[in-house]
Design an enzyme around this catalytic site. Structure first.
Site, PDB file in Angstrom:
ATOM      1  CG  PHE A 129      -1.845   1.221   1.197  1.00  0.00           C
ATOM      2  CD1 PHE A 129      -2.943   1.261   0.341  1.00  0.00           C
ATOM      3  CD2 PHE A 129      -1.589   2.324   1.996  1.00  0.00           C
ATOM      4  CE1 PHE A 129      -3.770   2.378   0.294  1.00  0.00           C
ATOM      5  CE2 PHE A 129      -2.413   3.441   1.962  1.00  0.00           C
ATOM      6  CZ  PHE A 129      -3.509   3.463   1.107  1.00  0.00           C
ATOM      7  CG  ASP A 214       5.309   3.508   2.131  1.00  0.00           C
ATOM      8  OD1 ASP A 214       5.308   4.126   3.213  1.00  0.00           O
ATOM      9  OD2 ASP A 214       4.306   3.403   1.404  1.00  0.00           O
ATOM     10  CE  LYS A 243      -1.103   5.777   7.963  1.00  0.00           C
ATOM     11  NZ  LYS A 243      -0.730   5.107   6.738  1.00  0.00           N
TER      12      LYS A 243
HETATM   13  C1  LIG Z   1      -0.963   5.399   5.271  1.00  0.00           C
HETATM   14  C2  LIG Z   1       0.029   4.913   4.287  1.00  0.00           C
HETATM   15  C3  LIG Z   1       0.228   5.568   3.056  1.00  0.00           C
HETATM   16  C4  LIG Z   1      -0.621   6.746   2.608  1.00  0.00           C
HETATM   17  O1  LIG Z   1      -0.526   7.847   3.473  1.00  0.00           O
HETATM   18  P1  LIG Z   1      -1.662   8.989   3.397  1.00  0.00           P
HETATM   19  O2  LIG Z   1      -1.229   9.976   4.435  1.00  0.00           O
HETATM   20  O3  LIG Z   1      -2.964   8.332   3.681  1.00  0.00           O
HETATM   21  O4  LIG Z   1      -1.619   9.562   2.025  1.00  0.00           O
HETATM   22  C5  LIG Z   1       1.199   5.078   2.213  1.00  0.00           C
HETATM   23  N1  LIG Z   1       1.960   4.022   2.551  1.00  0.00           N
HETATM   24  C6  LIG Z   1       1.800   3.377   3.723  1.00  0.00           C
HETATM   25  C7  LIG Z   1       2.689   2.225   4.055  1.00  0.00           C
HETATM   26  C8  LIG Z   1       0.836   3.780   4.624  1.00  0.00           C
HETATM   27  O5  LIG Z   1       0.655   3.125   5.768  1.00  0.00           O
END
Ligand SMILES: *Cc1c(COP(=O)(O)O)cnc(C)c1O
Length: 396
Positions: A129, A214, A243
């Site tokens: 994701f 990521d 986050k």
């Molecule tokens: C939450 C998340 C995203 C996206 O972040 P947003 O602030 O919702 O755009 C991308 N990669 C990972 C691994 C995530 O947990």
């Protein structure tokens, strides 16, 4: 009538109106222990006094100036992130998806300025994701998120997680970068074997391609280190965080080595809001807390206790749970019943937990959670599991 609020979420009918530490309160005054932390965002709990002070102090001075001028808070936070990571340089965004977007642009631009504009392909892994922008859904490869949004952005390919042969097959003269979450979040708290991650570093080095991590969910203390890559003994070239770094204020960042960032010269990228003074006040205060004496030790200690308790929970309710997985305070319960059933039973009992792919219940409490609160939450999980268990035959 079409809802006034665009209906892209099937929301749970609960409205929280107040939070305090690890606790949330809904509009009817019901209290919940929060093992979701706004999806790994409220790492310092709700209404954290240090974050409130940082934000309100800045709010009385200056909210926004744009990136046409120096922003002292950005310089300060960038220097701190550089001092505590592999990175030489940082760009601030408002979200994780925007940080990922820059990661992809930076990787392509790197090869462009190296005279290889043909190197644009980004390879990701199944179950990933990376956010909901057009590039993010192309990298994430989830058909549900791609459907109906036109041709997938060109130059994104995906291979099964852990499959080196498939990866080597997918790499070609056009490959620019590999992108991976060191521990998959949305995909189901799926750990990636350390050995596989190490191989990625070797493959990138031998082909001259960039390694993007990521760490939007794993970063900023979640796994018990400041960044999850620190467990591995090597570093990526580019890393996205978001986050927890904002503790609830919208903030993301893209970190990179000077070499990986060499193509990003003035005019190549921008943002109106990214890194504005409000976000920087909160980000600086948040990072200072994670770096403060004993903070990460607390995460590791409480996480260790939590996973032991979860082990006992799983073995006591074999009809409900299959196994525990994850690292630090990013844990998942692989379920034998639909994860949504357990999430609802937990909520009824006063505990917030999250869904994830692969029929997993995701547990992401605030990093400041106490052992006593973990104990209380696990006891609520026992209660929820018992409520869902097939009734034991009455002894005659
Ligand atoms: C939450 C998340 C995203 C996206 O972040 P947003 O602030 O919702 O755009 C991308 N990669 C990972 C691994 C995530 O947990």
């Amino acid at each position: 009538m079409f809802p006034a609020l665009l209906p892209t979420y099937s929301r749970t009918d609960v409205a929280f109106v107040r939070g305090e530490g690890s606790w949330l309160f809904d509009e009817h005054g019901k209290r919940y222990l929060d093992f979701g932390a706004g999806i790994a965002v409220n790492a310092f709990g709700h209404a954290n006094p240090k974050l409130i002070a940082a934000l309100t102090e800045q709010a009385g001075k200056l909210w926004h100036t744009s990136n046409l001028y120096r922003v002292p808070g950005q310089e300060k936070l960038a220097q701190k992130l550089v001092a505590h990571s592999f990175a030489d340089t940082v760009f601030f965004t408002n979200s994780g998806a925007e940080a990922m977007e820059l990661a992809f642009k930076m990787a392509r631009r790197y090869h462009f300025v190296n005279g290889r504009p043909d190197r644009f392909q980004i390879i990701s892994f199944e179950g990933a994701f990376h956010g909901r922008t057009l590039a993010g859904i192309a990298a994430g490869g989830n058909e549900k998120y791609l459907e109906g949004f036109g041709p997938k952005v060109q130059g994104f390919d995906q291979v099964p997680l852990g499959d080196l042969a498939a990866l080597n097959n997918a790499i070609g003269p056009n490959t620019a970068a590999l992108v991976i979450e060191p521990l998959q979040g949305e995909g189901g708290v799926r750990p990636v074997p350390a050995d596989f991650l190490r191989q990625l570093r070797t493959i990138c080095d031998s082909h001259g391609i960039l390694l993007i991590f990521d760490e939007i969910q794993t970063g900023v203390g979640r796994t018990g280190k400041l960044f999850a890559y620190e467990w591995l003994g090597f570093t990526p070239d580019i890393m996205a965080i978001a986050k927890a770094i904002g503790g609830g204020f919208p903030l993301g960042a893209l970190l990179a080595t000077a070499d990986a960032a060499r193509g990003m010269t003035p005019g190549t990228h921008g943002t109106t809001y990214g890194g504005n003074p409000l976000a920087m006040a909160v980000g600086n205060a948040a990072l200072d807390m994670v770096l403060s004496q004993g903070f990460l030790e607390h995460v590791a200690k409480v996480a260790n206790y939590f996973s032991q308790q979860l082990g006992a929970l799983v073995s006591e309710h074999p009809a409900i749970f299959e196994s525990v997985r994850g690292q630090g305070l990013m844990l998942g319960l692989k379920m034998k019943i639909p994860n949504g059933d357990f999430i609802k039973a937990a909520r009824d009992a006063g505990l917030i937990v999250l869904p994830a792919g692969d029929n997993v219940v995701r547990l992401l409490p605030p990093l400041t959670i106490s052992e006593a609160e973990i104990r209380e939450g696990v006891s609520l999980m026992h209660q929820a599991a018992a409520a869902l268990e097939p009734q034991k035959a009455a002894v005659p």
